[in-house]
Every structure is written in structure tokens, then in C-alpha cells.
Motif scaffolding. Structure first.
Motif, PDB file in Angstrom:
ATOM      1  N   GLY A 288      23.731 -13.243  20.401  1.00  0.00           N
ATOM      2  CA  GLY A 288      23.762 -13.786  19.059  1.00  0.00           C
ATOM      3  C   GLY A 288      22.555 -14.659  18.784  1.00  0.00           C
ATOM      4  O   GLY A 288      22.035 -15.335  19.682  1.00  0.00           O
TER       5      GLY A 288
ATOM      6  N   GLU B  72      23.141 -15.920  10.704  1.00  0.00           N
ATOM      7  CA  GLU B  72      23.512 -15.356  11.997  1.00  0.00           C
ATOM      8  C   GLU B  72      23.197 -13.872  12.054  1.00  0.00           C
ATOM      9  O   GLU B  72      23.277 -13.154  11.056  1.00  0.00           O
ATOM     10  N   ALA B  73      22.835 -13.415  13.243  1.00  0.00           N
ATOM     11  CA  ALA B  73      22.605 -11.995  13.503  1.00  0.00           C
ATOM     12  C   ALA B  73      22.970 -11.722  14.952  1.00  0.00           C
ATOM     13  O   ALA B  73      23.065 -12.647  15.771  1.00  0.00           O
ATOM     14  N   MET B  74      23.187 -10.442  15.281  1.00  0.00           N
ATOM     15  CA  MET B  74      23.537 -10.072  16.643  1.00  0.00           C
ATOM     16  C   MET B  74      22.732  -8.860  17.070  1.00  0.00           C
ATOM     17  O   MET B  74      22.419  -7.985  16.264  1.00  0.00           O
TER      18      MET B  74
ATOM     19  N   SER C 286      24.126  -5.831  12.653  1.00  0.00           N
ATOM     20  CA  SER C 286      24.332  -7.186  12.139  1.00  0.00           C
ATOM     21  C   SER C 286      24.893  -7.198  10.724  1.00  0.00           C
ATOM     22  O   SER C 286      25.443  -8.215  10.283  1.00  0.00           O
ATOM     23  N   THR C 287      24.780  -6.111   9.985  1.00  0.00           N
ATOM     24  CA  THR C 287      25.138  -6.127   8.559  1.00  0.00           C
ATOM     25  C   THR C 287      26.224  -5.137   8.178  1.00  0.00           C
ATOM     26  O   THR C 287      26.709  -5.181   7.051  1.00  0.00           O
TER      27      THR C 287
ATOM     28  N   CYS D  59      17.392  -9.200   6.963  1.00  0.00           N
ATOM     29  CA  CYS D  59      17.745  -9.133   8.384  1.00  0.00           C
ATOM     30  C   CYS D  59      16.607  -8.526   9.199  1.00  0.00           C
ATOM     31  O   CYS D  59      16.325  -8.965  10.320  1.00  0.00           O
TER      32      CYS D  59
END
Length: 315
Positions: A103, A125-127, A144-145, A161
Motif C-alpha cells: 500500500g 491511497e493506492a495499492m 487501485s481503482t 492514479c
């Protein structure tokens, strides 16, 4: 319901900060010129397992020069683990524990469209889908989206992103390479006296990244210039000595090339015959001292595990 969601989101973000603070406040201090090199670096399919080699637990990456995105400036990002739990829920964890995804919590300044002034600061936040064998930047953006975005704004969110993840993935890949240019400051030796209580608000533990290679690359690039006159090119202009962008390369090694690692290929020079006499093209990463470890184990340092084979220790 929206207020509850906002409170839960804020609590999760505070939790990320607390994990960083409790494991040593490790902060990566990138050289500005080397950070710019990584910003321009490229990568194709990334092995998800490479991110297990981050040298520190839950670090904070601070950008020397914030990079621009649509409507804002990115100041840095926290790194943490994400683990799948029951009922499909996700839990934020330390990166030295069992985790499925990586993350990232970006710190972003929001700008006024007309004046460019900072209006406020937010967190995004993004993963990264690090459980996959290999993935691309496009895969990471979709991961992530895919579940949280209204279809009406999907395109815009994916664009932002992408702006966040592209340079962040390059930085993280470099930190995981075994030829990274990294140096830690001296650490305190264990005391023979009774150990004092560690302060909760102690200063960050800065780790220098790219401070040996970045300034040399920048200085030589400025000295070499961009173009020079020449007779071999129909236009009368030929390229001056210049660097081609750095990139990441998968390297196989060991018995029957059964093991794999990732190396950062530093920007390399072309037209070296035009360099001034005695100038060093600086085509490789310089050797650095082996990473020092905090004897007090207070700084969130990961243990370096060296693979072994019949041929002896492997890097």
C-alpha cells in the motif's frame, strides 16, 4: 453515512502514520538529481516478489522536488503492507509481517487552478498487486481503482492514479535493487548503562539514496551540453555526449539460472568520443558500504537474508 466513511478513512490514514512512527520513522532522502533520473526511468512487467526486498519496514519516501499531478503536487508517500482477511476485507499491516499487497499513502498539496497557490493538503491511497507473478503500471492502476470509482469519472481517476504510481513504482523498484546507492547515518551504540526510554516524538531516521551517483550524473550532463556542430549529419548538427534514460533489468543467476534478481541500469552515455579528455562518463553505480544496522533494533531495519547455493553466498 458519508461522515462515518470519512472518519474511518481518516483513522486508517492515522494508522499508517503510527506504523511509520513506531518502527523507527525511517525516511528516504533522495538526491534531487537522482530522483529526477528515476522519474524518467522505465520498466515493463514487474515481478511482484521484488517488493519483498525493501530494506526497511514501512518507510516514508520524501520527494526533494514535489512532482506535479492534475491539480496538485505530490510531497511524498508512506509505504505499508495490506493483508486480506475474512469476508474480503483488507487490513493495513507492517511490511515485515505476512502481507499480500503493498500500500502507498501519498501526501498531496491541492493547488488553486488559477493562482497555483496551495489550498489544502490531502492523502490519496493506492495499492500494488504484489501477489501477482508479474504486473505492469496499467495493472496497478486498474487494481487501485476498479472497485471504488464511479464510471462517470473513471478516466480522470485513472489518469491521476497513473501520475501517482509511475514515478513511485520506479523509486520503489530502485530501493529493492541489489545495486542501490544507499547509505545510512551512524547509529548509536548500545549503552552499558540503563537504557533510557525512547521518546515518542524522536526525529526521523534519514537514509540517503542516490547522493553518490546523482550529483556526478548531473554535473557531467551539464558540462557535456546537448548538441554540437558536426559534418557527419546531413543537418550539420550531431548529438553531443548524452545519457540514455535508466531502466530496470531482470537478471537470472545461480545454478542453471534458476534464481532471479532486479538491477537498476544507470543512465549510460553515447558518443563518448566527444567527451572532454580526462572526463569520467560515470556509467555504473559506484560501490557503497554494506548497509549498517541499528544495534538497538529501534529503527525498523529489515534483516538482510543472503541466498546460498553450491557455489557459495549469492547477493
Amino acid at each position: 453515512m458519508h461522515q462515518i466513511v470519512d472518519i474511518v478513512t481518516l483513522a486508517e490514514q492515522v494508522g499508517v502514520w503510527k506504523m511509520w512512527a513506531s518502527r523507527g520513522r525511517v525516511t528516504y532522502d533522495f538526491n534531487e538529481h537522482f530522483a529526477a533520473e528515476l522519474y524518467r526511468s522505465s520498466s515493463d512487467k514487474i515481478p511482484g516478489s521484488i517488493f519483498r526486498h525493501l530494506p526497511h519496514i514501512n518507510p516514508l519516501v520524501v520527494l526533494p522536488d514535489p512532482w506535479p499531478i492534475s491539480g496538485g503536487l505530490v510531497r511524498g508517500f508512506y509505504v505499508y503492507g495490506v493483508r486480506k482477511v475474512e469476508n474480503g476485507l483488507l487490513q493495513k499491516v507492517f511490511t515485515d509481517d505476512n502481507w499480500d499487497y503493498l500500500g502507498l499513502l501519498f501526501v498531496v498539496d491541492l493547488l488553486d487552478d488559477e493562482t497555483g497557490e496551495v489550498l489544502s493538503q490531502t492523502h490519496v491511497e493506492a495499492m500494488l498487486p504484489t501477489s501477482r507473478d508479474r504486473f505492469t503500471l496499467k495493472d496497478a492502476v486498474q487494481f487501485s481503482t476498479v472497485e471504488e470509482v464511479d464510471p462517470r469519472v473513471q478516466g480522470k481517476v485513472s489518469e491521476i492514479c497513473t501520475e501517482l504510481l509511475r514515478p513511485a513504482m520506479s523509486m520503489l523498484l530502485y530501493l529493492c535493487c541489489d545495486n542501490r546507492d544507499m547509505a545510512e547515518p551512524p547509529v548509536a551504540q548500545p549503552s552499558v548503562h540503563r537504557r533510557a526510554k525512547v521518546k515518542r516524538d524522536r526525529a526521523p531516521f534519514f537514509v540517503e539514496v542516490g547522493w553518490r551517483l546523482g550529483p556526478k550524473l548531473h554535473a557531467l550532463r551539464r558540462q557535456a551540453g546537448r548538441v554540437q556542430d558536426g559534418e557527419s549529419i546531413p543537418s550539420g548538427v550531431e548529438q553531443a555526449p548524452h545519457q540514455r534514460s535508466g531502466h530496470f533489468k531482470r537478471v537470472l543467476f545461480g545454478p542453471k539460472r534458476s534464481q532471479e534478481t532486479t538491477k537498476f541500469i544507470a543512465p549510460y552515455w553515447v558518443r563518448l568520443d566527444l567527451l572532454p579528455d580526462g572526463e569520467d562518463p560515470i556509467t555504473t553505480v559506484v560501490a557503497v558500504e554494506e548497509q549498517r544496522h541499528d544495534p538497538l533494533r529501534r529503527r525498523g531495519l529489515k534483516t538482510i537474508v543472503r541466498r546460498t547455493s553450491a557455489r557459495g553466498p549469492q547477493p
